[in-house]
Structures are given as C-alpha cells and as structure tokens.
Write an enzyme that holds these catalytic residues in place. Structure first.
Site, PDB file in Angstrom:
ATOM      1  N   HIS A 253       0.841  -1.188   0.000  1.00 52.81           N
ATOM      2  CA  HIS A 253       0.000   0.000   0.000  1.00 52.81           C
ATOM      3  C   HIS A 253       0.882   1.245   0.000  1.00 52.81           C
ATOM      4  O   HIS A 253       2.105   1.157  -0.038  1.00 52.81           O
ATOM      5  CB  HIS A 253      -1.019  -0.029   1.136  1.00 52.81           C
ATOM      6  CG  HIS A 253      -0.410  -0.026   2.510  1.00 52.81           C
ATOM      7  ND1 HIS A 253       0.379   0.998   2.978  1.00 52.81           N
ATOM      8  CD2 HIS A 253      -0.480  -0.933   3.514  1.00 52.81           C
ATOM      9  CE1 HIS A 253       0.758   0.734   4.213  1.00 52.81           C
ATOM     10  NE2 HIS A 253       0.267  -0.444   4.555  1.00 52.81           N
TER      11      HIS A 253
ATOM     12  N   HIS B  98       3.975   1.665   2.375  1.00 51.04           N
ATOM     13  CA  HIS B  98       5.213   0.974   1.964  1.00 51.04           C
ATOM     14  C   HIS B  98       5.856   1.710   0.796  1.00 51.04           C
ATOM     15  O   HIS B  98       7.069   1.843   0.725  1.00 51.04           O
ATOM     16  CB  HIS B  98       4.933  -0.459   1.511  1.00 51.04           C
ATOM     17  CG  HIS B  98       4.096  -1.253   2.449  1.00 51.04           C
ATOM     18  ND1 HIS B  98       2.876  -1.755   2.093  1.00 51.04           N
ATOM     19  CD2 HIS B  98       4.310  -1.620   3.729  1.00 51.04           C
ATOM     20  CE1 HIS B  98       2.371  -2.408   3.122  1.00 51.04           C
ATOM     21  NE2 HIS B  98       3.205  -2.337   4.131  1.00 51.04           N
TER      22      HIS B  98
ATOM     23  N   CYS C 297      -0.721  -8.568  20.857  1.00 49.19           N
ATOM     24  CA  CYS C 297      -1.637  -8.450  19.719  1.00 49.19           C
ATOM     25  C   CYS C 297      -0.978  -9.111  18.517  1.00 49.19           C
ATOM     26  O   CYS C 297       0.109  -8.694  18.099  1.00 49.19           O
ATOM     27  CB  CYS C 297      -1.968  -6.999  19.372  1.00 49.19           C
ATOM     28  SG  CYS C 297      -2.915  -6.893  17.820  1.00 49.19           S
TER      29      CYS C 297
ATOM     30  N   CYS D 190      -0.552  -6.700  15.525  1.00 47.08           N
ATOM     31  CA  CYS D 190       0.630  -5.834  15.652  1.00 47.08           C
ATOM     32  C   CYS D 190       1.914  -6.656  15.758  1.00 47.08           C
ATOM     33  O   CYS D 190       2.997  -6.126  15.569  1.00 47.08           O
ATOM     34  CB  CYS D 190       0.554  -4.963  16.898  1.00 47.08           C
ATOM     35  SG  CYS D 190      -0.852  -3.864  17.028  1.00 47.08           S
TER      36      CYS D 190
ATOM     37  N   CYS E 181      -7.442  -4.309  20.366  1.00 50.30           N
ATOM     38  CA  CYS E 181      -6.492  -3.489  19.622  1.00 50.30           C
ATOM     39  C   CYS E 181      -7.252  -2.616  18.625  1.00 50.30           C
ATOM     40  O   CYS E 181      -7.941  -3.133  17.750  1.00 50.30           O
ATOM     41  CB  CYS E 181      -5.479  -4.353  18.879  1.00 50.30           C
ATOM     42  SG  CYS E 181      -4.392  -3.362  17.836  1.00 50.30           S
TER      43      CYS E 181
ATOM     44  N   HIS F 129      -6.382  -3.313  14.957  1.00 45.21           N
ATOM     45  CA  HIS F 129      -6.694  -4.615  14.355  1.00 45.21           C
ATOM     46  C   HIS F 129      -8.059  -5.146  14.734  1.00 45.21           C
ATOM     47  O   HIS F 129      -8.468  -6.210  14.272  1.00 45.21           O
ATOM     48  CB  HIS F 129      -5.607  -5.626  14.718  1.00 45.21           C
ATOM     49  CG  HIS F 129      -4.291  -5.225  14.146  1.00 45.21           C
ATOM     50  ND1 HIS F 129      -3.340  -4.547  14.861  1.00 45.21           N
ATOM     51  CD2 HIS F 129      -3.815  -5.345  12.887  1.00 45.21           C
ATOM     52  CE1 HIS F 129      -2.307  -4.285  14.073  1.00 45.21           C
ATOM     53  NE2 HIS F 129      -2.565  -4.753  12.876  1.00 45.21           N
TER      54      HIS F 129
ATOM     55  N   LYS G 176      -7.693   8.858   7.654  1.00 48.34           N
ATOM     56  CA  LYS G 176      -6.806   7.702   7.551  1.00 48.34           C
ATOM     57  C   LYS G 176      -7.393   6.722   6.528  1.00 48.34           C
ATOM     58  O   LYS G 176      -8.596   6.480   6.506  1.00 48.34           O
ATOM     59  CB  LYS G 176      -6.730   7.050   8.929  1.00 48.34           C
ATOM     60  CG  LYS G 176      -5.622   6.029   9.068  1.00 48.34           C
ATOM     61  CD  LYS G 176      -5.580   5.491  10.500  1.00 48.34           C
ATOM     62  CE  LYS G 176      -4.668   4.272  10.554  1.00 48.34           C
ATOM     63  NZ  LYS G 176      -4.564   3.693  11.890  1.00 48.34           N
TER      64      LYS G 176
ATOM     65  N   LYS H 150      -9.519  -0.086   4.902  1.00 50.75           N
ATOM     66  CA  LYS H 150     -10.307  -0.954   4.028  1.00 50.75           C
ATOM     67  C   LYS H 150     -11.793  -0.800   4.319  1.00 50.75           C
ATOM     68  O   LYS H 150     -12.610  -0.802   3.411  1.00 50.75           O
ATOM     69  CB  LYS H 150      -9.884  -2.406   4.226  1.00 50.75           C
ATOM     70  CG  LYS H 150      -8.660  -2.741   3.428  1.00 50.75           C
ATOM     71  CD  LYS H 150      -8.294  -4.209   3.592  1.00 50.75           C
ATOM     72  CE  LYS H 150      -6.857  -4.443   3.172  1.00 50.75           C
ATOM     73  NZ  LYS H 150      -6.260  -5.603   3.791  1.00 50.75           N
TER      74      LYS H 150
HETATM   75 ZN   LIG Z   1      -2.896  -4.783  16.918  1.00 44.66          ZN
END
Ligand SMILES: [Zn+2]
Length: 481
Positions: free
Chosen positions: A18, A21, A124, A127, A143, A146, A295, A298
């Site tokens: 994405h 990166h 997590c 993470c 989290c 996530h 931000k 998805k």
């Molecule tokens: Zn996480």
C-alpha cells in the site's frame, strides 16, 4: 567515492503493497539514485518480513504452509517495487537460509545480554507486539488497529536486557550518534528512552507459534519476529564475516514509518551496542498518508492503491506527487483532485511546456542547432541540503523554482521577437541559456523522476535538439480518469 548503504523497513507479507510501503521505498530510492549520481558506491536493501503468528494465521486461512503462503506473496512485492521504479540491489527475505543462519549467530553473539524468564502479559497478533497492562486498559482489551482482542500470554520466554542500554541509547540519540530526523521525533523518542527502557521478551514457545527462527540450543523456543526482523539490516550484507558487511556497515540511513520508531530508535541501537557494532548514521521516520483528510482504511473503502496511480498517470507523476506534496516531515494527504491539479499545473504546464517550447524554438529559429551551452549557474546548495535532511518536498520545490524561473525568462526575453528583429546573436545566446537551464533541471530530477530526466536530457544534450514525439506529460491521460 564513498559508500552509501540505505535500508528500508521490511513489510510483513500478509498484505499487498500500500501507499505507506511505497513511501518508504520511494524516499529510499530517491536517496539511492542521488548518491549514485554523485558517484557513490550504493547498496540499497529492501525485503520482506515473513515469520510470526500473523503470517501463520494468514497461511492457515489460505490452506497453505506459511512458507508456501509467503512464496505466493513475495512476487507481488517484487513486481510492485519494479513498477515503482525502485532501484534496490538487495532483496532480503527473512525466510532466506542466509538470514536464518546469521540471525542465529546474532543471537549467540548477544547471549550475554539474554536471559530466560517468564512472561505474563498481553500480545496483539495483528501488531505482533507485546502490550503493556496500561495500553490494554486504555483500549478496553481490543487493539484499535486490528479490531481484535489481545491474547493473554503466560509463558517462558527469553528476554533481552534492554534496560542495561537505557543510558547509552539516550546518549547516542541526544548526541546524534544516530541522528533522528525529523528533530521533533528525536525529542519524542528521547523522552521515551530517558524514562527508562524495560527488558523485552524476544522469543515465543515453539509449541504455541512454530513459524519462526529457532533459538540456538533450545528447540522449545523460536525468536520473536520483531527481534529477528530487525537483524535483516546486517544479515543482508553478510554479518558477521562477509566483505560487504565490513565495507557497508553502518547504514548511512535507515528509513521507516513513524509508527515503528521505537523499535528502530531504542531496541535496534541496543542490539547493535550488544554486538559492539556502530549505529546507523541517520534514522528518518516519515509520516503517514491519508486520503481526503482521513486515515485510509479498508472498511472506509478510501484506500489509494499506488499501482492505480501509476497506471493512470505514469510512474514519474506518481513519484513527483508523493515526494513533493506529501510533507517530508509530517503526515500527508492524497486526493485524486489534488493529484490531477498538480499533474496539470506543475508537470504538464510548468515543466512539460518549458521543454516543448524551448525545443520548438531551437528547431524553428536555428534548425535545431543549440550552439555552445553556457554552464548552468544556478546555486543548488539548498537542494543538496534538503536531500541531506530528507526534505524531499523542499528539494523539489527548489527544482520548481528553476522551472518557473525559466518560464519567466522565456516570457521576458521573448525569443520570437528577437527572431523578428533578426537579432541572431542574442537569440542564440538566449536559446542556449534555456537549453542549459533545462539540462540542469534534468540533472536535479534524476533522483526523483528518472525517466523524465532522461527524456529531457535526450532532447538537449547532444547540442542538436531532438524533439520528443509528444508532450512530456500528456493531459489526455488525466481526462480518461
Ligand atoms: Zn494490533
């Protein structure tokens, strides 16, 4: 000639590339190309992070072994970096046998700083990070990144004595032994380090998560994925024994996203100190790219796919926009509207028109013969300083000052009137000056927009103009959107 070793953070292979990166790769690529242009001996690493629970989970979902899964994803990354014009000369996979073996050597060489203990706390998997009690309370057990609850761990682990390094790491940061850019992030991390580093767990039990590099001499444990992934920066150049390691370490710069600064500014330097190795000279932490002020996610469906941008508008337009219009020291924002406005005004009009107008005038008034091009006298010190400081936005701003200056000069000198007045001598000087200015601009664009730089040089560099087949930045490409 000096050596220049540039490293990027290696992404997990659980996702396709994405824009975040892409920023890492792009910035590193700009520096690598710039240094090569200066004649430096450049090594430029990228790679993929392939171990850990997250990858094992993904593989299971796909009905594959973790290695099969990683093998199926890595080509996407290779294809993406090619598409983005990334000129890396190393690609490390943490499942490479060489990385695995060297990681075990590193573990052994750190053994006096490692002890076995037991860990009770939270983790997590999304993470791949251990979480503090406070963090878990603050986020009500889920989290936020996530949207999954933390795993409670009660297990035997190996620990790294990070606490022993608190003072030395703080010292290294405050004295710029490792220079952290931008300065305000240096202050942030320095605060965190000086408040005291705690020992960190660096392994997981193999019976819980087997997908990792084994701890030497203890087959009940595998290395914690983060601890092992950080090692890639030295394993890829052959720590400990390879000539390349002796030649290229320390890294001249490591580029990372701001979210992983703690790993790179606190843990990684401590590991290097434990190995008695010098620290990277510069650590540059860039911001994140949002879309339309929010931000990218998805769930919101506002994720900008870098491949789509490149396909629609060309590689150099992509590289230009993200290097110049995402602030180098802050978070940035992408919208298609902004992108197209920039494409039209700065690329098609400012630069593209300057190239085609100057070429057309030399053809029309001098049958393409440029004559003696005077050395371009523009001071480029601010451009150079900007690149030293990872101010990619400022460096391109400097180039555009020159582009706008040239357009102003065309309007001021009015070569078409000089032609009417048959002032051939002055006309020749004016046109030669313009060609020289464009050649300097091309030179400054080499790190940022290599194809464009080549195209401009191709028009003017032989002394006889070779016009392009079409505009440098055709506007109809945008109209199709
Ligand atoms: Zn996480």
């Amino acid at each position: 000639m000096s050596k220049f070793y540039v490293c990027t953070a290696i992404p997990y292979v659980n996702d396709k590339p994405h824009i975040g990166h892409a920023m890492d790769f792009l910035y590193a690529d700009i520096l690598a190309r710039y240094r090569r242009q200066q004649g430096d001996d450049v090594v430029f690493q990228i790679g993929t992070d392939e171990h850990g629970a997250k990858i094992a989970e993904k593989a299971e979902e796909a009905g594959q072994t973790p290695k099969e899964y990683a093998d199926s994803i890595v080509p996407l990354w290779e294809a993406f970096t090619q598409k983005a014009g990334i000129s890396n000369d190393r690609f490390v996979r943490t499942t490479d046998e060489a990385h695995e073996q060297r990681a075990q050597i590193i573990w052994e060489n750190l053994s006096e700083h490692i002890y076995k203990g037991s860990y009770t706390g939270w983790y997590c998997v999304g993470c791949e990070e251990y979480k503090t009690e406070t963090h878990v309370k603050d986020t009500a057990g889920t989290c936020p990144d996530h949207n999954r609850s933390y795993d409670k761990l009660e297990e035997d682990n190996y620990f790294f004595r990070l606490s022993d390094f608190t003072e030395r790491v703080a010292e290294a940061i405050s004295t710029d032994e490792v220079r952290i850019i931008p300065e305000y992030r240096k202050k942030e991390i320095l605060n965190l380090v000086t408040s005291g580093l705690e020992d960190i767990s660096i392994s997981r039990p193999a019976d819980k998560i087997a997908w990792g590099i084994g701890v030497p001499g203890d087959d009940t444990q595998v290395m914690y994925v983060w601890f092992e992934a950080l090692m890639n920066y030295i394993t890829v150049i052959g720590y400990p024994e390879h000539d390349d390691f002796a030649t290229y370490w320390p890294a001249d710069i490591q580029l990372i996203g701001k979210d992983i600064l703690r790993f790179h500014a606190a843990i990684w330097p401590a590991m290097l100190m434990g190995l008695e190795l010098p620290l990277p000279r510069v650590l540059y932490a860039h911001g994140h790219v949002g879309s339309d002020g929010i931000k990218m996610s998805k769930t919101l469906g506002n994720v900008i796919d870098p491949v789509e941008v490149i396909d629609k508008h060309g590689l150099d337009a992509f590289r230009y926009f993200f290097a110049r219009h995402i602030p180098s020291y802050d978070d940035g924002d992408f919208t298609w509207e902004k992108f197209e406005q920039v494409y039209n005004s700065e690329l098609a009009n400012d630069l593209g028109n300057a190239v085609s107008r100057v070429a057309a005038m030399v053809v029309k008034y001098q049958e393409g013969v440029i004559g003696t091009i005077p050395p371009a006298g523009h001071d480029i010190q601010r451009y150079i300083n900007a690149l030293e400081d990872c101010r990619f936005d400022t460096a391109l701003e400097e180039v555009w000052e020159q582009v706008r200056g040239l357009n102003g000069y065309i309007e001021q000198e009015k070569p078409w009137e000089l032609a009417k007045e048959a002032d051939t001598e002055h006309l020749g000087e004016v046109l030669a000056y313009m060609c020289g200015a464009l050649l300097q601009i091309a030179d400054l664009l080499v790190p940022f927009m290599p194809d464009t730089a080549d195209a401009i040089a191709g028009v003017f560099s032989t002394g006889v103009v070779k016009p392009l087949d079409g505009p440098l930045f055709p506007k109809d490409v945008v109209a199709k959107q």
